[in-house]
Write a protein that holds these residues in place. Structure first.
Motif, short mmCIF file in Angstrom:
data_model
loop_
_atom_site.label_atom_id
_atom_site.label_comp_id
_atom_site.label_asym_id
_atom_site.label_seq_id
_atom_site.Cartn_x
_atom_site.Cartn_y
_atom_site.Cartn_z
N PRO A 164 0.83 -1.20 0.00
CA PRO A 164 0.00 0.00 0.00
C PRO A 164 0.87 1.26 0.00
CG PRO A 164 -0.57 -1.46 1.83
CD PRO A 164 0.66 -2.02 1.20
N ALA A 165 0.35 2.31 -0.60
CA ALA A 165 1.08 3.58 -0.62
C ALA A 165 1.29 4.08 0.80
CB ALA A 165 0.32 4.61 -1.43
N LEU A 166 2.46 4.61 1.05
CA LEU A 166 2.81 5.18 2.34
C LEU A 166 2.91 6.70 2.20
CD1 LEU A 166 5.56 2.61 3.33
CD2 LEU A 166 3.19 2.68 4.13
N PRO A 167 2.74 7.43 3.28
CA PRO A 167 2.81 8.89 3.18
C PRO A 167 4.22 9.37 2.86
CG PRO A 167 2.53 8.21 5.47
CD PRO A 167 2.44 6.96 4.64
N ALA A 168 4.28 10.44 2.11
CA ALA A 168 5.54 11.12 1.81
C ALA A 168 5.25 12.61 1.71
CB ALA A 168 6.14 10.60 0.51
N ALA A 169 6.11 13.40 2.23
CA ALA A 169 5.94 14.86 2.19
C ALA A 169 5.99 15.36 0.74
CB ALA A 169 7.02 15.53 3.01
N ASP A 170 5.15 16.33 0.42
CA ASP A 170 5.13 16.90 -0.93
C ASP A 170 6.48 17.47 -1.33
OD1 ASP A 170 2.46 16.23 -1.22
OD2 ASP A 170 1.73 18.24 -0.69
N GLU A 171 7.25 17.95 -0.35
CA GLU A 171 8.55 18.55 -0.66
C GLU A 171 9.68 17.52 -0.70
OE1 GLU A 171 7.82 18.77 3.73
OE2 GLU A 171 6.66 19.35 2.00
N ALA A 172 9.37 16.24 -0.44
CA ALA A 172 10.39 15.19 -0.50
C ALA A 172 10.87 15.03 -1.94
CB ALA A 172 9.81 13.87 0.00
N PRO A 173 12.11 14.60 -2.14
CA PRO A 173 12.59 14.35 -3.50
C PRO A 173 11.69 13.34 -4.22
CG PRO A 173 14.39 14.17 -1.90
CD PRO A 173 13.11 14.28 -1.12
N ALA A 174 11.63 13.45 -5.52
CA ALA A 174 10.74 12.60 -6.32
C ALA A 174 10.97 11.11 -6.06
CB ALA A 174 10.91 12.91 -7.81
N HIS A 175 12.23 10.70 -5.89
CA HIS A 175 12.48 9.27 -5.69
C HIS A 175 11.88 8.78 -4.38
CE1 HIS A 175 15.97 10.73 -3.38
NE2 HIS A 175 15.93 9.57 -2.75
N ARG A 176 11.89 9.60 -3.36
CA ARG A 176 11.31 9.20 -2.08
C ARG A 176 9.78 9.15 -2.17
NH1 ARG A 176 14.39 9.17 2.79
NH2 ARG A 176 16.60 9.25 2.27
N ARG A 177 9.18 10.09 -2.91
CA ARG A 177 7.73 10.05 -3.10
C ARG A 177 7.33 8.83 -3.92
NH1 ARG A 177 6.51 14.49 -6.16
NH2 ARG A 177 8.65 15.20 -6.22
N LEU A 178 8.13 8.49 -4.95
CA LEU A 178 7.87 7.30 -5.77
C LEU A 178 7.97 6.04 -4.92
CD1 LEU A 178 7.49 5.81 -8.48
CD2 LEU A 178 9.99 5.98 -8.79
N LEU A 179 9.03 5.91 -4.17
CA LEU A 179 9.22 4.71 -3.35
C LEU A 179 8.11 4.58 -2.31
CD1 LEU A 179 13.10 4.79 -2.96
CD2 LEU A 179 11.76 3.27 -4.42
N ALA A 180 7.70 5.68 -1.71
CA ALA A 180 6.60 5.63 -0.74
C ALA A 180 5.30 5.23 -1.43
CB ALA A 180 6.45 6.98 -0.05
N PHE A 181 5.04 5.74 -2.62
CA PHE A 181 3.85 5.37 -3.38
C PHE A 181 3.81 3.86 -3.62
CE2 PHE A 181 1.69 4.53 -7.41
CZ PHE A 181 0.44 5.11 -7.18
N LEU A 182 4.99 3.27 -3.80
CA LEU A 182 5.09 1.83 -4.05
C LEU A 182 5.13 1.00 -2.78
CD1 LEU A 182 7.59 2.01 -7.03
CD2 LEU A 182 5.10 1.71 -7.11
N GLY A 183 5.02 1.64 -1.63
CA GLY A 183 4.96 0.91 -0.37
C GLY A 183 6.29 0.67 0.29
N ARG A 184 7.34 1.36 -0.17
CA ARG A 184 8.66 1.20 0.42
C ARG A 184 8.79 2.13 1.62
NH1 ARG A 184 9.34 -1.76 -3.94
NH2 ARG A 184 11.28 -2.19 -4.96
N GLU A 185 9.33 1.60 2.70
CA GLU A 185 9.59 2.39 3.93
C GLU A 185 10.89 3.15 3.74
OE1 GLU A 185 7.93 2.47 6.93
OE2 GLU A 185 6.48 0.87 6.68
N VAL A 186 10.80 4.44 3.42
CA VAL A 186 12.02 5.21 3.17
C VAL A 186 12.34 6.18 4.28
CG1 VAL A 186 11.88 5.02 0.66
CG2 VAL A 186 10.77 6.92 1.80
N ALA A 187 11.49 6.29 5.27
CA ALA A 187 11.69 7.28 6.35
C ALA A 187 13.00 7.06 7.10
CB ALA A 187 10.52 7.23 7.33
N HIS A 188 13.45 5.81 7.24
CA HIS A 188 14.66 5.54 8.00
C HIS A 188 15.94 5.70 7.20
CE1 HIS A 188 13.82 1.71 6.00
NE2 HIS A 188 15.10 1.45 6.15
N CYS A 189 15.83 5.94 5.92
CA CYS A 189 17.03 6.06 5.07
C CYS A 189 17.61 7.45 5.14
CB CYS A 189 16.68 5.73 3.63
SG CYS A 189 16.14 4.05 3.38
#
Length: 189
Positions: A164-189
């Protein structure tokens, strides 16, 4: 919007730079894909590229997707796979036919989008896992995210594919928004 074949080429180039920068002692590092280290994710990517190229050219890939495609030289394995992949996608009519994937046959244009996703997303995963986030192509990630948001993506949200899509800040870089949309946990990176 950049044509999908050109997007694949850009994703291959981006990921090549990332793979070139992966030190041998980083191959055991964890990635954003649960249960996969850098070597396993890179092997999955290289195997997928070789299988796509074989399918597009009507040849035998020579191994199963999760066999060892990397051998002792992961960078050389990626380079060979990328070269074969690029040639296969640039064949006349590559988008016109049907491509058989593990889950069934899809039109060439959909196969190209799926393949772009594989190369770009796994490349971004590998960049984050190996401290090379600066090498990610933000424009390509933004374009792919726009495409995905414009389609019915729920069919791909299943175990082994995307969560499921995970939240990502609108100002986050595009790759982080893409990865969050795909369900990847990127907050800890």
């Amino acid at each position: 919007m950049t044509p999908v074949i050109d997007q694949i080429g850009r994703a291959l180039d981006m990921t090549a730079a990332i793979v070139k920068g992966i030190a041998h002692d980083r191959l055991d590092d964890p990635t954003l894909c649960p249960g996969w280290d850098v070597r396993a994710e890179l092997n999955h990517l290289v195997g997928g590229m070789r299988i796509f190229a074989a399918e597009l050219t009507g040849t035998d890939a020579g191994a199963a997707h999760e066999d060892d495609w990397l051998g002792a030289d992961p960078q050389a394995a990626y380079t060979l796979a990328a070269d074969l992949d690029r040639v296969a996608w640039h064949r006349p009519g590559a988008l016109d036919g049907t491509v058989r994937l593990g889950f069934g046959a899809v039109p060439g244009s959909m196969a190209a989008l799926i393949h772009l996703t594989e190369v770009l997303v796994h490349g971004a995963d590998l960049a984050l896992a190996t401290g090379q986030e600066h090498l990610i192509d933000e424009e390509s990630c933004g374009e792919l995210l726009t495409i995905m948001r414009g389609m019915d993506f729920d069919a791909f949200r299943r175990p082994g594919m995307f969560g499921p899509a995970l939240p990502a800040a609108d100002e986050a870089p595009a790759h982080r928004r893409l990865l969050a949309f795909l369900g990847r946990e990127v907050a800890h990176c």
